[in-house]
Motif scaffolding. Structure first.
Motif, PDB file in Angstrom:
ATOM      1  N   LEU A 230      57.974  20.722  38.381  1.00 60.58           N
ATOM      2  CA  LEU A 230      57.131  19.742  39.055  1.00 60.58           C
ATOM      3  C   LEU A 230      56.606  18.650  38.131  1.00 60.58           C
ATOM      4  N   ASP A 231      56.588  18.926  36.847  1.00 56.48           N
ATOM      5  CA  ASP A 231      55.998  17.980  35.898  1.00 56.48           C
ATOM      6  C   ASP A 231      56.771  18.048  34.587  1.00 56.48           C
ATOM      7  N   SER A 232      56.933  16.916  33.944  1.00 60.82           N
ATOM      8  CA  SER A 232      57.695  16.846  32.697  1.00 60.82           C
ATOM      9  C   SER A 232      57.177  15.719  31.826  1.00 60.82           C
ATOM     10  N   CYS A 233      57.667  15.675  30.601  1.00 57.62           N
ATOM     11  CA  CYS A 233      57.285  14.601  29.693  1.00 57.62           C
ATOM     12  C   CYS A 233      57.649  13.238  30.300  1.00 57.62           C
ATOM     13  N   GLY A 234      56.743  12.297  30.179  1.00 55.96           N
ATOM     14  CA  GLY A 234      57.025  10.929  30.614  1.00 55.96           C
ATOM     15  C   GLY A 234      56.821  10.653  32.078  1.00 55.96           C
ATOM     16  N   ILE A 235      56.453  11.670  32.870  1.00 56.43           N
ATOM     17  CA  ILE A 235      56.229  11.438  34.297  1.00 56.43           C
ATOM     18  C   ILE A 235      54.953  12.146  34.756  1.00 56.43           C
ATOM     19  N   ARG A 236      54.486  11.766  35.904  1.00 63.51           N
ATOM     20  CA  ARG A 236      53.344  12.380  36.582  1.00 63.51           C
ATOM     21  C   ARG A 236      52.157  12.601  35.644  1.00 63.51           C
ATOM     22  N   SER A 237      51.548  13.781  35.717  1.00 69.32           N
ATOM     23  CA  SER A 237      50.308  13.992  34.966  1.00 69.32           C
ATOM     24  C   SER A 237      50.542  14.030  33.456  1.00 69.32           C
ATOM     25  N   VAL A 238      51.735  14.462  33.025  1.00 64.96           N
ATOM     26  CA  VAL A 238      52.010  14.519  31.582  1.00 64.96           C
ATOM     27  C   VAL A 238      52.044  13.101  31.005  1.00 64.96           C
ATOM     28  N   LYS A 239      52.590  12.161  31.759  1.00 66.47           N
ATOM     29  CA  LYS A 239      52.582  10.770  31.307  1.00 66.47           C
ATOM     30  C   LYS A 239      51.147  10.266  31.166  1.00 66.47           C
ATOM     31  N   THR A 240      50.288  10.662  32.090  1.00 64.88           N
ATOM     32  CA  THR A 240      48.868  10.292  32.007  1.00 64.88           C
ATOM     33  C   THR A 240      48.254  10.820  30.720  1.00 64.88           C
ATOM     34  N   LEU A 241      48.569  12.079  30.380  1.00 65.18           N
ATOM     35  CA  LEU A 241      48.052  12.679  29.154  1.00 65.18           C
ATOM     36  C   LEU A 241      48.589  11.952  27.922  1.00 65.18           C
ATOM     37  N   GLU A 242      49.906  11.703  27.896  1.00 64.48           N
ATOM     38  CA  GLU A 242      50.505  11.014  26.752  1.00 64.48           C
ATOM     39  C   GLU A 242      49.859   9.643  26.541  1.00 64.48           C
ATOM     40  N   THR A 243      49.673   8.928  27.634  1.00 68.79           N
ATOM     41  CA  THR A 243      49.071   7.592  27.553  1.00 68.79           C
ATOM     42  C   THR A 243      47.645   7.665  27.024  1.00 68.79           C
ATOM     43  N   ARG A 244      46.891   8.653  27.505  1.00 72.06           N
ATOM     44  CA  ARG A 244      45.505   8.789  27.067  1.00 72.06           C
ATOM     45  C   ARG A 244      45.421   9.061  25.569  1.00 72.06           C
ATOM     46  N   LEU A 245      46.235   9.996  25.100  1.00 72.85           N
ATOM     47  CA  LEU A 245      46.187  10.365  23.692  1.00 72.85           C
ATOM     48  C   LEU A 245      46.664   9.229  22.789  1.00 72.85           C
ATOM     49  N   LYS A 246      47.712   8.533  23.213  1.00 69.77           N
ATOM     50  CA  LYS A 246      48.219   7.405  22.418  1.00 69.77           C
ATOM     51  C   LYS A 246      47.207   6.266  22.381  1.00 69.77           C
ATOM     52  N   THR A 247      46.515   6.051  23.496  1.00 66.25           N
ATOM     53  CA  THR A 247      45.481   5.023  23.542  1.00 66.25           C
ATOM     54  C   THR A 247      44.346   5.344  22.582  1.00 66.25           C
ATOM     55  N   LEU A 248      44.078   6.650  22.402  1.00 63.05           N
ATOM     56  CA  LEU A 248      43.040   7.080  21.461  1.00 63.05           C
ATOM     57  C   LEU A 248      43.508   7.003  20.007  1.00 63.05           C
ATOM     58  N   GLY A 249      44.794   6.686  19.819  1.00 53.91           N
ATOM     59  CA  GLY A 249      45.310   6.501  18.468  1.00 53.91           C
ATOM     60  C   GLY A 249      46.022   7.693  17.869  1.00 53.91           C
ATOM     61  N   TYR A 250      46.358   8.679  18.690  1.00 57.49           N
ATOM     62  CA  TYR A 250      47.027   9.865  18.165  1.00 57.49           C
ATOM     63  C   TYR A 250      48.545   9.676  18.135  1.00 57.49           C
ATOM     64  N   ASP A 251      49.186  10.340  17.177  1.00 54.36           N
ATOM     65  CA  ASP A 251      50.642  10.389  17.095  1.00 54.36           C
ATOM     66  C   ASP A 251      51.097  11.543  17.994  1.00 54.36           C
ATOM     67  N   VAL A 252      51.767  11.210  19.104  1.00 53.94           N
ATOM     68  CA  VAL A 252      52.069  12.200  20.146  1.00 53.94           C
ATOM     69  C   VAL A 252      53.568  12.377  20.312  1.00 53.94           C
ATOM     70  N   THR A 253      54.019  13.629  20.361  1.00 56.06           N
ATOM     71  CA  THR A 253      55.404  13.967  20.658  1.00 56.06           C
ATOM     72  C   THR A 253      55.420  14.979  21.790  1.00 56.06           C
ATOM     73  N   CYS A 254      56.211  14.701  22.825  1.00 57.22           N
ATOM     74  CA  CYS A 254      56.270  15.595  23.991  1.00 57.22           C
ATOM     75  C   CYS A 254      57.668  16.185  24.120  1.00 57.22           C
ATOM     76  N   THR A 255      57.740  17.488  24.406  1.00 52.73           N
ATOM     77  CA  THR A 255      59.009  18.196  24.553  1.00 52.73           C
ATOM     78  C   THR A 255      58.974  19.043  25.815  1.00 52.73           C
ATOM     79  N   ASP A 256      60.040  18.973  26.593  1.00 46.12           N
ATOM     80  CA  ASP A 256      60.175  19.822  27.774  1.00 46.12           C
ATOM     81  C   ASP A 256      60.842  21.140  27.401  1.00 46.12           C
ATOM     82  N   ASN A 257      60.312  22.238  27.919  1.00 45.29           N
ATOM     83  CA  ASN A 257      60.879  23.573  27.736  1.00 45.29           C
ATOM     84  C   ASN A 257      61.210  23.851  26.268  1.00 45.29           C
ATOM     85  N   ASN A 258      60.172  23.818  25.464  1.00 45.80           N
ATOM     86  CA  ASN A 258      60.278  24.108  24.027  1.00 45.80           C
ATOM     87  C   ASN A 258      61.074  25.395  23.797  1.00 45.80           C
ATOM     88  N   LYS A 259      62.059  25.348  22.885  1.00 42.66           N
ATOM     89  CA  LYS A 259      62.971  26.469  22.701  1.00 42.66           C
ATOM     90  C   LYS A 259      62.258  27.754  22.293  1.00 42.66           C
TER      91      LYS A 259
END
Length: 316
Positions: A230-259
């Motif tokens: 239902l949710d993945s990196c770059g879309i929906r609520s995860v995109k909201t989170l990524e945008t928020r953290l990057k706006t705060l100045g954090y270096d953010v990396t998102c991975t789907d289904n981490n091995k």
């Protein structure tokens, strides 16, 4: 004759009175205080400092119980504030190792397994203050020194209840003292979104991260093996989170289904279709072997191989 007519009425009246008293005794909609709460809190304290994480040093477990209890005893159960737990936090506080913090939403049991009680990561539940409160329920009563074992208020009934305020204070403290590389494990199959708002991570942990102490944030979005994506990196609520953290100045990396996380899930569910390992080489078979024994051998090889890859991924 008169008594025979009165008896059914008396019986019904007694039933009604018992029913009414039961409703009155259960004031709130939530579960009551966990039985043997004092013994559990003190026992968990000693278990943590002796077995789980002796590196934290000596702690006074009796004082910790008193500080915990006094945060909500003799108080309106709907008027308990996070600051009421300050003494408890001070008595249980210890250093959170750099690069070990693991934040999460909607996947507590998976996080507990993945963190491995602080050996791999140290989630909030792997700190002493979080370890003590995990999976417990409690509340007091106004103008009473006792615990309410019948019922406790839910967050819907009142936000400032004893348990909610405890976890708010614990989350704030955990975030303030996290450092280095930060990990965030989210559930991509959660109906409300992998990054819920409101939520503890959104409302109490992100605002209390210390930017100068954090070098990078890794977001891992992992679906339930039997659940929908239902949710993945770059879309929906995860995109909201990524945008928020990057706006705060954090270096953010998102991975789907981490091995590493998927290997852990597959160790318990090797037959799941998402756990199939593709092989470019045909299997070598020596001598006759039944299909059942072959299937068992394949499962054994998969579990062994997955365990090796899981440990390899964590080391490198």
């Amino acid at each position: 004759m008169m008594m025979s007519r009165l008896f059914p009425l008396l019986f019904i009246s007694v039933l009604c009175m018992n029913s009414f008293s039961g409703v009155q005794g259960r004031k709130w909609k939530g579960e009551g205080t966990t039985q043997n709460l004092e013994s559990i809190v003190i026992g968990r304290c000693f278990n943590y400092i002796r077995i789980v994480n002796p590196a934290v040093g000596e702690k006074n477990c009796s004082q910790i119980w008193e500080a915990f209890k006094n945060a909500f005893i003799n108080k309106d159960p709907c008027n308990i504030l996070p600051k009421d737990y300050e003494l408890f936090i001070n008595l249980t506080f210890h250093t959170i190792p750099p690069n070990k913090s693991l934040f999460w939403e909607n996947n507590q049991l998976l996080v507990n397994s993945f963190a491995d009680r602080g050996r791999r990561y140290m989630s909030l539940g792997d700190t002493l203050f979080g370890f003590i409160g995990d999976f417990l329920n409690w509340c007091g009563q106004a103008d009473s020194p006792g615990l309410d074992y019948e019922s406790c208020p839910t967050t819907l009934e009142c936000e400032n209840n004893a348990v909610e305020s405890f976890w708010r204070m614990a989350s704030i403290t955990y975030a303030q003292h996290s450092s280095g590389v930060i990990q965030v494990l989210l559930n991509g199959s959660a109906e409300g979104g992998a990054y819920p708002q409101p939520g503890f991570f959104a409302d109490y942990e992100i605002p209390n991260l210390q930017k100068g102490k954090i070098s990078q944030i890794f977001i891992w979005v992992v679906d339930d093996l039997e659940g929908p994506d239902l949710d993945s990196c770059g879309i929906r609520s995860v995109k909201t989170l990524e945008t928020r953290l990057k706006t705060l100045g954090y270096d953010v990396t998102c991975t789907d289904n981490n091995k590493s996380v998927m290997f852990l899930l597959c160790l318990d569910n090797p037959d799941n279709s998402k756990c199939a390992l593709a092989s470019s080489a045909p299997a070598v078979q020596r001598g006759p072997i039944s299909s059942d024994r072959g299937g068992s051998w394949n499962k054994l090889m998969f579990v062994s191989f997955a365990g090796f890859l899981f440990r390899f991924a964590l080391v490198y």
